[in-house]
Design a protein around this motif. Sequence first.
Motif, short mmCIF file in Angstrom:
data_model
loop_
_atom_site.label_atom_id
_atom_site.label_comp_id
_atom_site.label_asym_id
_atom_site.label_seq_id
_atom_site.Cartn_x
_atom_site.Cartn_y
_atom_site.Cartn_z
N ASP A 148 8.20 -4.82 13.10
CA ASP A 148 6.93 -5.06 12.40
C ASP A 148 5.80 -4.24 13.01
O ASP A 148 4.95 -3.69 12.29
N GLU A 149 5.78 -4.15 14.33
CA GLU A 149 4.72 -3.38 14.99
C GLU A 149 4.86 -1.90 14.70
O GLU A 149 3.86 -1.20 14.44
N LEU A 150 6.09 -1.41 14.71
CA LEU A 150 6.31 0.01 14.41
C LEU A 150 5.96 0.31 12.95
O LEU A 150 5.36 1.36 12.65
N LEU A 151 6.32 -0.58 12.07
CA LEU A 151 6.00 -0.38 10.65
C LEU A 151 4.49 -0.38 10.41
O LEU A 151 3.99 0.33 9.54
N GLU A 152 3.78 -1.19 11.19
CA GLU A 152 2.32 -1.21 11.05
C GLU A 152 1.72 0.16 11.36
O GLU A 152 0.76 0.59 10.72
N ILE A 153 2.30 0.86 12.30
CA ILE A 153 1.84 2.21 12.65
C ILE A 153 2.27 3.21 11.58
O ILE A 153 1.46 4.01 11.09
N GLU A 166 7.95 -6.37 0.52
CA GLU A 166 6.90 -6.03 -0.45
C GLU A 166 5.67 -5.40 0.20
O GLU A 166 5.18 -4.36 -0.28
N PRO A 167 5.14 -5.98 1.31
CA PRO A 167 4.00 -5.32 1.94
C PRO A 167 4.35 -3.94 2.50
O PRO A 167 3.50 -3.03 2.52
N ILE A 168 5.59 -3.76 2.96
CA ILE A 168 6.01 -2.48 3.54
C ILE A 168 6.01 -1.39 2.47
O ILE A 168 5.45 -0.31 2.66
N PHE A 169 6.63 -1.69 1.33
CA PHE A 169 6.74 -0.67 0.28
C PHE A 169 5.50 -0.60 -0.61
O PHE A 169 5.47 0.15 -1.57
N SER A 170 4.49 -1.38 -0.25
CA SER A 170 3.19 -1.21 -0.89
C SER A 170 2.43 -0.05 -0.27
O SER A 170 1.41 0.40 -0.81
N SER A 171 2.93 0.41 0.88
CA SER A 171 2.30 1.55 1.57
C SER A 171 2.80 2.87 0.98
O SER A 171 4.00 3.11 0.89
N ASP A 172 1.85 3.72 0.59
CA ASP A 172 2.22 5.03 0.06
C ASP A 172 2.94 5.88 1.09
O ASP A 172 3.84 6.65 0.75
N ASP A 173 2.55 5.74 2.37
CA ASP A 173 3.20 6.53 3.43
C ASP A 173 4.68 6.17 3.55
O ASP A 173 5.52 7.05 3.71
N ILE A 174 5.00 4.88 3.48
CA ILE A 174 6.39 4.46 3.59
C ILE A 174 7.19 4.92 2.39
O ILE A 174 8.31 5.41 2.52
N THR A 175 6.64 4.78 1.20
CA THR A 175 7.38 5.18 0.00
C THR A 175 7.64 6.69 -0.02
O THR A 175 8.67 7.13 -0.54
N ARG A 176 6.71 7.47 0.53
CA ARG A 176 6.94 8.93 0.59
C ARG A 176 8.05 9.27 1.58
O ARG A 176 8.84 10.19 1.35
N GLN A 177 8.11 8.53 2.67
CA GLN A 177 9.10 8.82 3.71
C GLN A 177 10.48 8.23 3.38
O GLN A 177 11.49 8.68 3.94
N MET A 178 10.51 7.23 2.51
CA MET A 178 11.79 6.60 2.13
C MET A 178 11.88 6.51 0.61
O MET A 178 11.87 5.42 0.03
N PRO A 179 11.96 7.64 -0.10
CA PRO A 179 11.92 7.62 -1.57
C PRO A 179 13.09 6.88 -2.21
O PRO A 179 12.92 6.20 -3.23
#
Length: 304
Positions: A273-278, A187-200
């Motif tokens: 987790d560290e890579l996702l934070e970036i 949930e916190p990962i896909f709350s990021s707009d950057d992640i959702t754009r890169q993994m539609p």
Amino acid sequence: NRVAKVLEKKGPTRDAARRACKLLIQEAAAFEQDEAPLMMLVCEPGMKPRHWEEIKRTTRLEFEVTPATNVLQLMDVGLNHYVHLIEDTCVAASKEAALDKALCKMEDAWAGASFATKEWRTGRILAGIDEIQQELDDQIVKTQAMHGSRYVKPFLGRVEAWEHTLTSLQDIIDNWLKVQAAWLYLEPIFSSDDITRQMPTEAAMFTTVNQVWIESMNQTNAEPAVLSVARRPGLLEALTDANDKLEVIQKGLNDYLETKRLAFPRFFFLSNDELLEILAETKDPTRVQPHLKKCFDGVANLDF
């Protein structure tokens, strides 16, 4: 016998008492031989009309049994002469009554039991379920043992229905906890707009899972009773489908991180987790700052 012997030694003056004592001894012996065995069998509280019908078929005696029927009336029709034939039926009545009582006790144990939930970010999650799981484990074992009893036949349908309820509840809890663990992570990962754009694709799939999770938890908060949850139509199927989707999402996420590591091998020094934070904050290059020591020897920080 001891009292009779004492009275006999007292002589003729105690003859009346001695005769009365012997008469009582004879009546007690007759009671022990004729009435007591029958009384111990037919006075079993678990005796039902089906047991009396079986007794009448076995003995071929005709009699009616009502709440007012007593042992003397049964002896009048000669039932005391068939004790050896009706013993199995009466024992079965006792065992069946014990099974019925145990089943009712298990059903009553859930009367006040309910699932607790608490708020977390955008939704709700399950709180502690240790007591529910402990009771469930205990009842599953008891129900399986009950199902294997030779006396279960009158309650077989009821026992099978209860066993189905318990196994459904266990499946729901197992899938629930699995979905919750994945949802808490993603949930916190896909709350990021950057992640959702890169993994539609994965983001759209997670949105579907998220809706299922939010809806199921809101309904549980409104109707938290354990048995209500166990019998909720479609819940198990929805959770199972959500788990299938979450596995696809997890695989897609791992593949995505792998492409980033292959593009910049020093990312292999970082955990997921560290890579996702970036990656979740690609517009903010300073987010790499805490991880520089892992990626580069001798580099503590950078000036931006």
